[in-house]
Design an enzyme around this catalytic site. Structure first.
Site, PDB file in Angstrom:
ATOM      1  N   SER A 219     -11.669   8.898   4.777  1.00 44.23           N
ATOM      2  CA  SER A 219     -12.183   8.043   5.836  1.00 44.23           C
ATOM      3  C   SER A 219     -13.604   7.568   5.490  1.00 44.23           C
ATOM      4  CB  SER A 219     -12.130   8.805   7.170  1.00 44.23           C
ATOM      5  OG  SER A 219     -12.279   7.955   8.263  1.00 44.23           O
ATOM      6  N   ASP A 446      -2.163   3.583   8.968  1.00 45.77           N
ATOM      7  CA  ASP A 446      -3.322   4.415   9.306  1.00 45.77           C
ATOM      8  C   ASP A 446      -4.019   3.826  10.532  1.00 45.77           C
ATOM      9  OD1 ASP A 446      -6.033   5.504   9.356  1.00 45.77           O
ATOM     10  OD2 ASP A 446      -5.672   6.195   7.312  1.00 45.77           O
ATOM     11  N   HIS A 474      -3.667   9.293   9.713  1.00 44.98           N
ATOM     12  CA  HIS A 474      -4.968   8.953   9.143  1.00 44.98           C
ATOM     13  C   HIS A 474      -5.192   9.722   7.854  1.00 44.98           C
ATOM     14  CE1 HIS A 474      -9.015   7.723   8.726  1.00 44.98           C
ATOM     15  NE2 HIS A 474      -9.586   8.804   9.230  1.00 44.98           N
TER      16      HIS A 474
END
Length: 505
Positions: A219, A446, A474
Site C-alpha cells: 500500500s 483492490d 487489499h
C-alpha cells in the site's frame, strides 16, 4: 468515512505464504561511507550500529538515530524504532528484508509482530525480517494531535454533508484537528514526509550492515519504496511493491480514485452476497447496493446504538466499518452479519467493531497515532487545494464516480487544506533509473489502491516488472496465493523477477 487516505495491509492479513529454494544472491557487507545521493554531513548516522535486544516472542528490537532535518544533519535528531525476526538459518543468511505495511501511519513494528509468520519459509530462513516505525509513527517520535475523546467527536462528524451548515461544521472540525496537531507536534510537522522517511531507510540499511536494500512494501509502503529507489537506485537489491500508489496522481485525485476502488470492491461484495441464501441485502447486485445506500441514509437521520460504549453509529462510522470489511474477502461474511445486525436488529455493534479496526481505536477509548501520522505525511507529500471552495469540486467528481464512498473518502482529506506545512513539489513519475529490477504487484479489485495504480507505477519505473493477482482484497502477497508467493519469494531470494505481465488467479 473519516478513513485515512491510503491504508496498510495489516487489516487484510491472511497469514500464509509458500517458500522456495532457489540459489541466492548474497549482498556484500555495507560500506561505512554514505552512498552517492546521500545528504552531506550524514556520515556519523551511516556509521552507527544498532544495539539489538530481546523484546519477546522471538523478536529483537533496537533504535536508530536519523537527522530531524536532512538539510541540517548536525541539528536535531529523531529516533526510529525497529524490530526484527532473526534469520532462522544463520549459515545461509542473505541479509535483512525491510518491510512497511502502509498507511502512511501504519506501525512497522506492530506489523512484524502480527505478520512475520506470513512471509515465505525461505524468506524467514534466510533473512532477518525487519519492521520499523517511520518517523512520526508509533514509537518513532510520534506525531500527536487529538486525544481519544476528541477523536471520537472528530470521527463522528458527518463526513457526507448535505447542506452548507453541515459543510461548515465539517470544516470547523477539520480545522480543530489541524490546530491540535500544531499545538502538540509543530516542531516535527515539516519533517515527517516520505522523502525524509526514504532517506531514513538508507541509514537503516547501513545500520544493519547491508550494502543493498531488500524490501517488501504494501500500500503506502510502495510509495515509500519507490521514493527510496528514486533517491538510491544503486542501492536497490530487490524491492517488492504490493498494492501500488501512483506517484503521478495529485492528492485530491488520489482520493477520487481510491473512492472508485472502494466502489468496485463493494460491488464485488454485493455480487457475491446475492448468490448466498442468507444474504440480507436483496436478490440482485443493484438491489444490494440500493439497500446499503438507503441504510446509510437512514443512519444520517437517526444513528444507531451499539454495545461497546456510548458512541452512536452515525452514517460516517457505518461507512468506515463497511470499508474496513472490504479490505479482505475473508471478512465479507462478517460484513453481511454487521449490516444485518444493524439494519434488522437496531444494533450497530459489529459495524463499530469494524470501524474501530480502521481507525485503530482501542477498547479503553485511546487511539494509536495512525490518524495523526497519516494526515501529517499525506498533507506534506503533495500540494493541496488552497481553500474549501477549491476542495469541494472534487467531492462532486468522487460522488458521481463512487456514490457509496466518494464523499466520505474525499471529505476525509479536508484537514490538508488547513495544514500548516505545504509543499510546492508537484507529483511526478518515479523512474528510479539505474535500479535493479523492481517487482510491482497489483490486485485487480483492490479497494484501497486501484489496480491501475500498480500498472502505472510498473510502467514508470525503468526496471519495473508487473505481477498481477486477478482477485479481491487489499494487496496480494499475504493472501497466500501460491502463484504470487512463489514468484515473490523466488525474486527476493535470487533477485530474478517473474516475467513482466505475469497474471495469477
Amino acid at each position: 468515512m473519516r478513513a485515512t487516505s491510503v491504508i496498510g495491509v495489516t487489516m487484510a492479513l491472511t497469514l500464509a505464504a509458500m517458500g522456495c529454494s532457489d540459489a541466492a544472491e548474497r549482498p556484500e557487507a555495507s560500506p561505512k561511507t554514505p552512498p552517492a545521493g546521500s545528504p552531506a554531513g550524514t556520515d556519523a548516522f551511516y556509521k552507527q550500529r544498532l544495539a539489538w535486544s530481546d523484546c519477546g516472542g522471538g523478536f529483537q528490537c533496537a533504535k536508530a538515530e536519523v537527522p530531524l532535518d536532512y538539510t541540517k544533519p548536525a541539528g536535531g535528531k529523531m529516533r526510529i524504532a525497529l524490530i526484527r525476526q532473526p534469520a532462522k538459518n544463520k549459515a545461509q543468511r542473505i541479509g535483512s528484508l525491510f518491510t512497511n505495511p502502509g498507511g502512511p501511519g501504519g506501525s512497522g513494528v506492530d506489523f512484524i509482530r502480527q505478520a512475520a509468520a506470513g512471509f515465505g519459509k525461505d524468506l524467514q530462513e534466510r533473512f532477518d525480517i525487519v519492521g520499523f516505525d517511520p518517523r512520526g509513527v508509533g514509537a518513532s517520535d510520534p506525531v500527536k494531535c487529538m486525544d481519544g475523546p476528541r477523536l471520537d467527536k472528530y470521527f463522528s462528524t458527518d463526513s457526507s454533508p448535505d447542506d452548507r451548515q453541515e459543510v461548515d461544521t465539517l470544516a470547523a472540525e477539520s480545522r480543530n484537528f489541524v490546530q491540535a496537531c500544531r499545538n502538540n507536534s509543530s516542531a516535527s510537522l515539516p519533517y515527517v514526509g516520505t522523502v525524509n522517511a526514504a532517506r531514513d531507510m538508507d541509514i537503516l540499511r547501513a545500520a544493519v550492515g547491508d550494502a543493498k536494500m531488500t524490501y517488501y512494501g504494501a500500500s503506502y509502503g510502495t510509495y515509500l519504496g519507490a521514493f527510496y529507489a528514486q533517491q538510491f537506485p544503486k542501492n536497490v537489491r530487490a524491492l517488492v511493491l504490493d498494492g501500488a500508489v501512483d506517484p503521478k496522481v495529485s492528492s485530491t485525485q488520489t482520493l477520487v480514485e481510491q473512492a472508485k476502488g472502494f466502489e468496485t470492491a463493494f460491488r464485488a461484495f454485493a455480487a457475491d452476497c446475492v448468490k448466498r441464501a442468507d444474504c440480507p441485502l436483496g436478490k440482485t447486485e443493484d438491489e444490494a447496493v440500493d439497500y446499503v445506500s438507503d441504510f446509510l441514509a437512514k443512519l444520517d437521520r437517526a444513528p444507531l446504538p451499539q454495545r461497546r460504549d456510548t458512541r452512536k453509529v452515525t452514517e460516517s462510522w457505518a461507512a468506515t466499518g463497511i470499508a474496513t470489511a472490504l479490505y479482505a474477502k475473508e471478512t465479507w461474511n462478517l460484513l453481511r452479519q454487521a449490516i444485518d445486525q444493524a439494519a434488522n436488529q437496531n444494533d450497530g455493534t459489529l459495524l463499530m467493531v469494524l470501524a474501530d479496526q480502521m481507525v485503530e481505536r482501542k477498547e479503553d477509548g485511546s487511539y494509536s497515532n495512525q490518524t495523526a501520522a497519516n494526515m501529517a505525511v499525506n498533507c506534506v507529500d503533495k500540494p493541496n487545494p488552497a481553500d474549501l471552495a477549491g476542495y469541494e469540486r472534487y467531492v462532486g467528481t468522487a460522488t458521481k464516480a463512487s456514490p457509496q464512498f466518494g464523499p466520505f473518502v474525499v471529505w476525509g482529506g479536508l484537514p490538508c487544506v488547513y495544514w500548516p506545512v505545504q509543499t510546492k513539489e508537484r507529483p511526478q513519475a518515479i523512474t528510479a533509473k539505474g535500479a535493479a529490477p523492481i517487482v510491482v504487484i497489483g490486485t485487480t479489485r483492490d479497494p484501497a489502491t486501484p489496480y491501475k495504480w500498480s500498472q502505472s507505477l510498473a510502467s514508470q519505473l525503468d526496471s519495473g516488472v508487473l505481477l498481477t493477482l486477478e482477485g479481491d482484497g487489499h494487496t496480494a502477497y499475504l493472501q497466500a496465493n501460491p502463484c504470487i508467493s512463489r514468484a515473490t519469494d523466488r525474486y527476493l531470494v535470487t533477485t530474478k523477477p517473474p516475467a513482466d505481465g505475469t497474471v495469477c488467479r
